[in-house]
Design a protein around this motif. Sequence first.
Motif, short mmCIF file in Angstrom:
data_model
loop_
_atom_site.label_atom_id
_atom_site.label_comp_id
_atom_site.label_asym_id
_atom_site.label_seq_id
_atom_site.Cartn_x
_atom_site.Cartn_y
_atom_site.Cartn_z
N TYR A 19 66.92 -45.57 59.30
CA TYR A 19 67.47 -46.76 59.96
C TYR A 19 67.74 -47.92 58.89
O TYR A 19 68.52 -48.67 58.86
CB TYR A 19 66.06 -47.61 60.69
CG TYR A 19 66.64 -48.87 61.19
CD1 TYR A 19 66.90 -49.08 62.80
CD2 TYR A 19 66.37 -49.91 60.70
CE1 TYR A 19 67.32 -50.21 63.15
CE2 TYR A 19 66.55 -51.26 61.35
CZ TYR A 19 67.19 -51.43 62.69
OH TYR A 19 67.43 -52.67 62.99
N ARG A 44 64.29 -43.98 65.36
CA ARG A 44 65.17 -42.76 65.61
C ARG A 44 66.21 -43.17 66.90
O ARG A 44 67.31 -42.83 67.00
CB ARG A 44 64.58 -41.47 65.88
CG ARG A 44 65.43 -40.24 66.07
CD ARG A 44 64.50 -39.01 66.10
NE ARG A 44 63.71 -38.75 64.91
CZ ARG A 44 62.40 -38.81 64.65
NH1 ARG A 44 61.68 -38.96 65.89
NH2 ARG A 44 61.57 -38.66 63.59
N GLU A 45 65.49 -43.69 67.81
CA GLU A 45 66.22 -44.11 69.13
C GLU A 45 67.25 -45.25 69.00
O GLU A 45 68.32 -45.16 69.58
CB GLU A 45 65.22 -44.41 70.34
CG GLU A 45 64.32 -43.43 70.87
CD GLU A 45 63.25 -43.89 71.76
OE1 GLU A 45 63.07 -45.22 71.82
OE2 GLU A 45 62.54 -43.07 72.09
N GLY A 48 71.29 -45.01 67.10
CA GLY A 48 72.54 -44.82 67.79
C GLY A 48 73.00 -46.24 67.99
O GLY A 48 74.27 -46.24 68.93
N ASP A 49 72.61 -47.40 67.97
CA ASP A 49 72.86 -48.84 68.37
C ASP A 49 74.10 -49.14 67.59
O ASP A 49 74.24 -48.85 66.23
CB ASP A 49 71.67 -49.66 68.21
CG ASP A 49 70.54 -49.63 69.28
OD1 ASP A 49 70.88 -48.72 70.27
OD2 ASP A 49 69.64 -50.24 69.35
N THR A 50 74.78 -49.98 67.98
CA THR A 50 75.63 -50.59 67.22
C THR A 50 75.25 -51.62 66.41
O THR A 50 74.06 -52.14 66.76
CB THR A 50 77.02 -51.28 68.18
OG1 THR A 50 76.47 -52.38 68.90
CG2 THR A 50 77.67 -50.29 69.21
#
Length: 79
Positions: A19, A44-45, A48-50
Amino acid sequence: MAGVPEGPEAEMLAPNLAYQEGFGRVFLVCAAGRTGERMRDAPRERLGDTPEQERGIVRDEPGETNRIRPARLAAVEED
């Protein structure tokens, strides 16, 4: 290797470092009410965010912590 965590610490370190590498800042999350597994999985989740999504989340997380803190302090003082 000396100084390298093993077990749960290692499971949490890798996603946090990924991250930090991906977004250029440390991972922030309000830990209140989250299990160890949710804390482990959260960075980890969010990988994938912008960047825009993360800016919003990072802006809101300290506010969530600050919203919860006075209520907890008040509960301790009542005991």
